[in-house]
Design an enzyme around this catalytic site. Structure first.
Site, PDB file in Angstrom:
ATOM      1  N   HIS A  71       0.901  -2.719  -3.207  1.00  0.00           N
ATOM      2  CA  HIS A  71       1.591  -3.989  -2.963  1.00  0.00           C
ATOM      3  C   HIS A  71       0.845  -4.888  -1.978  1.00  0.00           C
ATOM      4  O   HIS A  71       1.417  -5.855  -1.471  1.00  0.00           O
ATOM      5  CB  HIS A  71       3.000  -3.726  -2.419  1.00  0.00           C
ATOM      6  CG  HIS A  71       3.980  -3.254  -3.448  1.00  0.00           C
ATOM      7  ND1 HIS A  71       4.049  -1.928  -3.842  1.00  0.00           N
ATOM      8  CD2 HIS A  71       4.942  -3.905  -4.139  1.00  0.00           C
ATOM      9  CE1 HIS A  71       5.027  -1.800  -4.736  1.00  0.00           C
ATOM     10  NE2 HIS A  71       5.572  -2.984  -4.930  1.00  0.00           N
ATOM     11  N   SER A 125       4.844   0.038  -8.929  1.00  0.00           N
ATOM     12  CA  SER A 125       6.125  -0.026  -8.225  1.00  0.00           C
ATOM     13  C   SER A 125       7.183   0.727  -9.030  1.00  0.00           C
ATOM     14  O   SER A 125       6.996   1.900  -9.323  1.00  0.00           O
ATOM     15  CB  SER A 125       6.512  -1.491  -7.974  1.00  0.00           C
ATOM     16  OG  SER A 125       7.515  -1.593  -6.992  1.00  0.00           O
ATOM     17  N   GLU A 144       1.121   4.707  -2.796  1.00  0.00           N
ATOM     18  CA  GLU A 144       1.283   3.451  -2.069  1.00  0.00           C
ATOM     19  C   GLU A 144       2.770   3.195  -1.895  1.00  0.00           C
ATOM     20  O   GLU A 144       3.603   3.843  -2.526  1.00  0.00           O
ATOM     21  CB  GLU A 144       0.619   2.299  -2.833  1.00  0.00           C
ATOM     22  CG  GLU A 144       1.195   2.022  -4.227  1.00  0.00           C
ATOM     23  CD  GLU A 144       2.416   1.104  -4.220  1.00  0.00           C
ATOM     24  OE1 GLU A 144       2.513   0.237  -3.336  1.00  0.00           O
ATOM     25  OE2 GLU A 144       3.284   1.273  -5.098  1.00  0.00           O
TER      26      GLU A 144
END
Length: 301
Positions: A274, A114, A204
């Site tokens: 995630h 992230s 992602e």
């Protein structure tokens, strides 16, 4: 040829330092569970001084957060660094030039995803390996096979292949470069961007409407980035389908529209990001992507 420097692999008894370079701490239960998992594998876990600081949407001031990271890098007992969580804020740390110097001087495993993409990509830009994988407070959400796979790799064992959905494009080889798509987009053209030539991108995202994913991928297309890469691996795009009543494509339709004409191997639905599983992907490792059968094979460890 693998030109990336590999930090020393870990062994039980080593010390791992916990930092908070991004958003403020909010999950005590998951913190305790994450520490317990590391303890169960025989590692010493140390919380940095400012781990629970809060400064707006940041885990402390820039000086507090960079102080903890610099201390972890220079601490001879610390063999790896794991953030508490993502959020936002890592990019602000690199306004201090000393950090880039010390990352080169003290190569250590940094583990996260992230917002931690910022640290992983900076390390990749200076040819040091890192690990795209769970932060401390998400580790407990991983299935057992993913946790065991992570601790096996961090001790120096070769990774087994991962399987996704092949889109075709044949077989190719390259340097694996995982990232959160939105975070990575904000790094393009900055000193934090590594070379993208010859890479296998692993992308992602979370919480972005399909039109935003479209806008981002169109920017990458216009920048000519996809002409440089040797393949693309797609993980979870969680919460990326719109709830608006306006007409829209699904995120899956956007990904196919923007990527399927690139004539390179592509795999989707690989278990990272995630979603329910965030299997580790070493940054800077040599991999083979099979876009026909959907396999990602790890050549080196």
């Amino acid at each position: 040829m693998d030109l990336f420097q590999t930090p020393s692999f870990l062994k039980p008894g080593d010390t791992v330092q916990i930092i908070a370079p991004s958003g403020p701490f909010i999950e005590l239960s998951n913190l305790e569970k994450g520490i317990e998992i590391w303890h169960s594998k025989g590692y010493n876990m140390v919380l940095s001084k400012n781990w629970n600081a809060c400064h707006g949407y940041l885990a402390g001031t820039d000086n507090q957060r960079i102080s903890d990271l610099l201390e972890a890098l220079q601490n001879p007992k610390c063999k790896a660094i794991i953030p508490l969580r993502g959020g936002y804020g890592s990019i602000r740390l690199f306004e201090q030039k000393q950090l880039s110097i010390l990352l080169t001087k003290y190569p250590k495993w940094i583990i996260g995803f992230s917002d931690i993409t910022v640290l992983l990509w900076k390390l990749a830009s200076i040819k040091i390996r890192s690990i795209h994988g769970p932060v401390l407070t998400t580790l407990c959400d991983e299935p057992n096979w993913s946790i065991e796979r992570f601790f096996s790799y961090i001790q120096g064992f070769k990774l087994p292949s991962l399987k996704g959905e092949g889109w075709g494009g044949g077989i190719n080889q390259g340097i694996l470069l995982p990232a959160n798509l939105t975070v990575a987009t904000h790094l393009l053209g900055t000193p934090l961007q590594p070379s993208l030539k010859g890479t296998i991108l692993a992308l992602e995202d979370i919480g972005e409407d399909p039109y935003k994913i479209d806008r981002i991928l169109t920017q990458w297309r216009l920048m000519g980035i996809f002409h440089k890469v040797h393949g693309i691996v797609l993980g979870s795009f969680n919460q990326c389908n719109t709830f608006s009543k306006n007409p829209s494509w699904t995120v899956e339709e956007v990904l196919r529209d923007r990527l399927s004409d690139l004539n390179i191997p592509i795999i989707s639905n690989l278990p990272f990001g995630h979603g329910k599983v965030n299997a580790i992907l070493p940054v800077g490792i040599n991999v083979i992507i099979n876009g026909d059968q959907g396999y990602l094979d790890f050549i080196t460890h």
